[in-house]
Write a protein that holds these residues in place. Sequence first.
Motif, PDB file in Angstrom:
ATOM      1  N   PHE A 186      53.654  45.789  33.522  1.00 53.91           N
ATOM      2  CA  PHE A 186      52.890  46.979  33.904  1.00 53.91           C
ATOM      3  C   PHE A 186      52.203  47.637  32.716  1.00 53.91           C
ATOM      4  CE2 PHE A 186      57.083  48.424  32.744  1.00 53.91           C
ATOM      5  CZ  PHE A 186      56.891  49.643  32.117  1.00 53.91           C
ATOM      6  N   GLN A 187      52.715  47.401  31.494  1.00 60.78           N
ATOM      7  CA  GLN A 187      52.060  47.993  30.325  1.00 60.78           C
ATOM      8  C   GLN A 187      50.649  47.467  30.125  1.00 60.78           C
ATOM      9  OE1 GLN A 187      55.000  46.308  30.259  1.00 60.78           O
ATOM     10  NE2 GLN A 187      56.498  47.271  28.886  1.00 60.78           N
ATOM     11  N   ASP A 188      50.345  46.311  30.701  1.00 65.16           N
ATOM     12  CA  ASP A 188      49.023  45.701  30.553  1.00 65.16           C
ATOM     13  C   ASP A 188      48.019  46.196  31.586  1.00 65.16           C
ATOM     14  OD1 ASP A 188      50.158  44.195  28.546  1.00 65.16           O
ATOM     15  OD2 ASP A 188      50.481  42.436  29.797  1.00 65.16           O
ATOM     16  N   VAL A 189      48.476  47.018  32.520  1.00 67.59           N
ATOM     17  CA  VAL A 189      47.621  47.453  33.620  1.00 67.59           C
ATOM     18  C   VAL A 189      46.938  48.764  33.249  1.00 67.59           C
ATOM     19  CG1 VAL A 189      47.524  48.087  36.058  1.00 67.59           C
ATOM     20  CG2 VAL A 189      49.135  46.324  35.277  1.00 67.59           C
ATOM     21  N   PRO A 190      45.613  48.791  33.154  1.00 65.51           N
ATOM     22  CA  PRO A 190      44.924  50.033  32.792  1.00 65.51           C
ATOM     23  C   PRO A 190      44.900  51.027  33.953  1.00 65.51           C
ATOM     24  CG  PRO A 190      43.327  48.286  33.172  1.00 65.51           C
ATOM     25  CD  PRO A 190      44.677  47.654  33.269  1.00 65.51           C
ATOM     26  N   ASP A 191      45.128  52.288  33.624  1.00 65.83           N
ATOM     27  CA  ASP A 191      44.991  53.385  34.586  1.00 65.83           C
ATOM     28  C   ASP A 191      45.746  53.094  35.885  1.00 65.83           C
ATOM     29  OD1 ASP A 191      44.222  55.853  35.493  1.00 65.83           O
ATOM     30  OD2 ASP A 191      42.197  55.253  36.048  1.00 65.83           O
ATOM     31  N   LEU A 192      47.015  52.740  35.729  1.00 66.43           N
ATOM     32  CA  LEU A 192      47.828  52.405  36.895  1.00 66.43           C
ATOM     33  C   LEU A 192      47.932  53.580  37.864  1.00 66.43           C
ATOM     34  CD1 LEU A 192      49.667  50.369  38.322  1.00 66.43           C
ATOM     35  CD2 LEU A 192      51.556  51.135  36.874  1.00 66.43           C
ATOM     36  N   ALA A 193      47.869  54.801  37.342  1.00 69.94           N
ATOM     37  CA  ALA A 193      47.997  55.985  38.196  1.00 69.94           C
ATOM     38  C   ALA A 193      46.868  56.079  39.223  1.00 69.94           C
ATOM     39  CB  ALA A 193      48.020  57.246  37.336  1.00 69.94           C
ATOM     40  N   HIS A 194      45.733  55.436  38.938  1.00 74.36           N
ATOM     41  CA  HIS A 194      44.597  55.450  39.864  1.00 74.36           C
ATOM     42  C   HIS A 194      44.254  54.027  40.300  1.00 74.36           C
ATOM     43  CE1 HIS A 194      44.211  59.167  37.404  1.00 74.36           C
ATOM     44  NE2 HIS A 194      43.983  59.698  38.592  1.00 74.36           N
ATOM     45  N   CYS A 195      45.292  53.262  40.589  1.00 71.71           N
ATOM     46  CA  CYS A 195      45.130  51.845  40.920  1.00 71.71           C
ATOM     47  C   CYS A 195      44.247  51.671  42.153  1.00 71.71           C
ATOM     48  CB  CYS A 195      46.512  51.248  41.177  1.00 71.71           C
ATOM     49  SG  CYS A 195      46.567  49.455  41.202  1.00 71.71           S
ATOM     50  N   GLY A 196      43.235  50.809  42.036  1.00 68.80           N
ATOM     51  CA  GLY A 196      42.378  50.512  43.167  1.00 68.80           C
ATOM     52  C   GLY A 196      43.046  49.554  44.140  1.00 68.80           C
ATOM     53  N   PHE A 197      42.659  49.627  45.395  1.00 65.50           N
ATOM     54  CA  PHE A 197      43.194  48.725  46.415  1.00 65.50           C
ATOM     55  C   PHE A 197      42.425  47.400  46.396  1.00 65.50           C
ATOM     56  CE2 PHE A 197      45.533  52.307  47.623  1.00 65.50           C
ATOM     57  CZ  PHE A 197      46.442  51.979  48.618  1.00 65.50           C
ATOM     58  N   PRO A 198      43.025  46.333  46.934  1.00 69.68           N
ATOM     59  CA  PRO A 198      42.413  44.999  46.795  1.00 69.68           C
ATOM     60  C   PRO A 198      41.370  44.688  47.850  1.00 69.68           C
ATOM     61  CG  PRO A 198      44.531  44.796  47.863  1.00 69.68           C
ATOM     62  CD  PRO A 198      44.370  46.261  47.513  1.00 69.68           C
ATOM     63  N   ILE A 199      40.512  43.756  47.499  1.00 71.11           N
ATOM     64  CA  ILE A 199      39.497  43.196  48.392  1.00 71.11           C
ATOM     65  C   ILE A 199      39.621  41.679  48.331  1.00 71.11           C
ATOM     66  CG2 ILE A 199      37.017  42.923  48.806  1.00 71.11           C
ATOM     67  CD1 ILE A 199      36.649  45.640  47.371  1.00 71.11           C
ATOM     68  N   ALA A 200      39.551  41.031  49.500  1.00 70.88           N
ATOM     69  CA  ALA A 200      39.481  39.576  49.557  1.00 70.88           C
ATOM     70  C   ALA A 200      38.082  39.178  49.993  1.00 70.88           C
ATOM     71  CB  ALA A 200      40.511  39.016  50.527  1.00 70.88           C
ATOM     72  N   GLU A 201      37.357  38.480  49.125  1.00 66.17           N
ATOM     73  CA  GLU A 201      36.054  37.933  49.485  1.00 66.17           C
ATOM     74  C   GLU A 201      36.291  36.553  50.080  1.00 66.17           C
ATOM     75  OE1 GLU A 201      33.760  37.991  45.927  1.00 66.17           O
ATOM     76  OE2 GLU A 201      33.555  40.180  45.898  1.00 66.17           O
ATOM     77  N   LEU A 202      36.376  36.508  51.403  1.00 65.18           N
ATOM     78  CA  LEU A 202      36.772  35.301  52.120  1.00 65.18           C
ATOM     79  C   LEU A 202      35.554  34.434  52.423  1.00 65.18           C
ATOM     80  CD1 LEU A 202      39.224  33.901  53.488  1.00 65.18           C
ATOM     81  CD2 LEU A 202      38.653  35.197  55.560  1.00 65.18           C
ATOM     82  N   ARG A 203      35.653  33.159  52.086  1.00 62.99           N
ATOM     83  CA  ARG A 203      34.548  32.216  52.252  1.00 62.99           C
ATOM     84  C   ARG A 203      34.758  31.305  53.455  1.00 62.99           C
ATOM     85  NH1 ARG A 203      34.329  30.515  45.806  1.00 62.99           N
ATOM     86  NH2 ARG A 203      33.652  32.552  45.015  1.00 62.99           N
ATOM     87  N   ALA A 204      33.708  30.593  53.838  1.00 66.13           N
ATOM     88  CA  ALA A 204      33.740  29.771  55.052  1.00 66.13           C
ATOM     89  C   ALA A 204      34.767  28.653  54.980  1.00 66.13           C
ATOM     90  CB  ALA A 204      32.349  29.188  55.321  1.00 66.13           C
ATOM     91  N   ASP A 205      35.082  28.169  53.779  1.00 63.71           N
ATOM     92  CA  ASP A 205      36.058  27.087  53.643  1.00 63.71           C
ATOM     93  C   ASP A 205      37.486  27.599  53.500  1.00 63.71           C
ATOM     94  OD1 ASP A 205      35.977  28.146  51.101  1.00 63.71           O
ATOM     95  OD2 ASP A 205      35.581  26.245  50.070  1.00 63.71           O
ATOM     96  N   GLY A 206      37.675  28.914  53.590  1.00 60.07           N
ATOM     97  CA  GLY A 206      39.003  29.501  53.475  1.00 60.07           C
ATOM     98  C   GLY A 206      39.378  29.907  52.064  1.00 60.07           C
ATOM     99  N   SER A 207      38.598  29.500  51.075  1.00 60.92           N
ATOM    100  CA  SER A 207      38.857  29.992  49.721  1.00 60.92           C
ATOM    101  C   SER A 207      38.487  31.464  49.650  1.00 60.92           C
ATOM    102  CB  SER A 207      38.070  29.178  48.693  1.00 60.92           C
ATOM    103  OG  SER A 207      36.675  29.343  48.888  1.00 60.92           O
ATOM    104  N   SER A 208      38.963  32.137  48.638  1.00 56.05           N
ATOM    105  CA  SER A 208      38.696  33.570  48.531  1.00 56.05           C
ATOM    106  C   SER A 208      38.757  33.997  47.076  1.00 56.05           C
ATOM    107  CB  SER A 208      39.709  34.374  49.341  1.00 56.05           C
ATOM    108  OG  SER A 208      41.027  34.198  48.836  1.00 56.05           O
ATOM    109  N   VAL A 209      38.125  35.123  46.820  1.00 55.43           N
ATOM    110  CA  VAL A 209      38.240  35.792  45.526  1.00 55.43           C
ATOM    111  C   VAL A 209      38.917  37.128  45.765  1.00 55.43           C
ATOM    112  CG1 VAL A 209      36.999  36.911  43.639  1.00 55.43           C
ATOM    113  CG2 VAL A 209      36.268  34.663  44.450  1.00 55.43           C
TER     114      VAL A 209
END
Length: 571
Positions: A211-234
């Motif tokens: 957790f020491q490596d995580v910047p601004d943990l107090a204002h942590c953003g929520f995740p997004i999955a960029e889902l592609r047609a083949d099922g891969s995602s970012v």
Amino acid sequence: MSALRVANCSGFYGDRLSAAREMVEGGPIDVLTGDWLAELTMLILAGNRLKGRPGYAPTFLRQLEDVLGPCLDRGIRIVTNAGGLDPAGCAEAVHELAARLGLSPKVAHVTGDDLMGRPLDLVNADTGERAPAAPLTANAYLGGRPVAAALSAGADVVVTGRVTDAALVTGPGIWRYGWGPGDLDALAGSVVAGHVIECGCQATGGNYAFFQDVPDLAHCGFPIAELRADGSSVITKHPGTGGLVSVGTVTAQLVYELGGPRYQGPDVVARFDTITLSDDGPDRVLISGVRGEPPPDTLKVAVNFPAGYRNTMTLVLTGLDVEAKARAAEEAIWARVPRESFDQVDVTLTDAGLLRITVMDADRRKAGRAFSSAVVETGLSSYPGFYGLTPPGDASPYGVYWPVLVPASEVRPRVFLDGEELPPVVQGEPVPGPIPAPIPGPALPEPPGGPVVRAPLGRVAGARSGDKGGNANLGVWAATAERYAWLAATLTTDRLKSLLPDLAPHRIDRHELPNIRALNFVVHGLLGRGVAASPRMDPQAKALGEELRAQVVDVPAALLPQGAAGEEPGA
């Protein structure tokens, strides 16, 4: 076709209320989703319903009030399992909220998961025991196809009851890309993406071992999955938000609440031993290569039943002779309320000097003030330095989560759009038969030799742990192939039990996931009959991973960061 951007705004019932607005305002998204349900949540909602309160999660409506208008303006679909035990009631509440705001969304709700009133074989799928009481709730885990049907019919908001966590991503994926039951790899990829983002900020640096490596943990953003047609995602997050998306943070979430490498669901079996993770830029991790298999011919059903009443009193022990003081405290208490008079008793003395005594009984009076007042009555006739952290109180009811299986063919999802039922949903084809063999992982280097250094395991490995009913899950991973080779050779089941002696009485399954450089341990029965019934101070086993990382072991010096005693750089 551009990727489908699915944004999470809730990882549990009680998560950050501002998250929905943050995700809608923070950048472009296509679907806003969130997870409100856990096994314990269904029990909480059942209790609320018995008290005349809603059987759904009202916090969802509070979040929806902030974003419904902007989502309709921008074409953002909303998918939620906040319907809990009453999806129809939640959908009606959405309509009422929309009318108050002057809006007219198309609202769908999904039912068919509630199996109360049907004959069920109440044999526990984990332990083989038969349930000792009648169910209070019984809900099958539905898949993503009912969600896709609702979206395809034009729903702006989709409210479900008990679906799998991953279905909140798989459903929109089926809707966007038209995946059929045979598109197993694409479906499996969407399940993995759903598993990563369903716990909110745990994918973006929350509860992260480093957790020491995580910047601004107090204002942590929520995740997004960029889902592609083949099922891969970012996996990513909105720019300018706190937190971190890295191969390490995604790996941590992949091993959270995991069993074996075959992740079973109603739409597909996702092979976690085929996942490939790679950097895709700052705060972007690509998930690819996921293989899928046909779903099983059964569905899991989350059954909850009332089990009795419980009460806990905590005393503080300080100074000398702490263990002798604990014995004196117990003798004084049990002289007033005999230990054997309760159905179950748990006594824990922590390293911090806390004596925690929990009693459970079918009789509320016995577990209530008859117990807690007896503890307080010892205050002037017990050990020196006596004081407590809990005032005398009444017992509280508790329930037990009981997973059972039903034939998938007996569960029929139903989808309603603005009150009108849509055509029946066609599910995938379940395939019974033997479990396929594990898929070979990448070749590993030989564990390094040379001098060793005594150091905490956490200097070379991350961990995350959680609950799976009455079982605990403990995932451990390494940042490099060399460290993983050493970890896989060193951290056997017997070694784990020697490092954490509390695990010694329990059966432990060990699973290797070399493709993501991780091990996963399933500790059977550590949580008793589940979270609500567990007397442990950590009833969801959240701290188990950090307890393991603190254990000192012999580590090859070549694996340690520069200086050996320095902090571990981010995985």
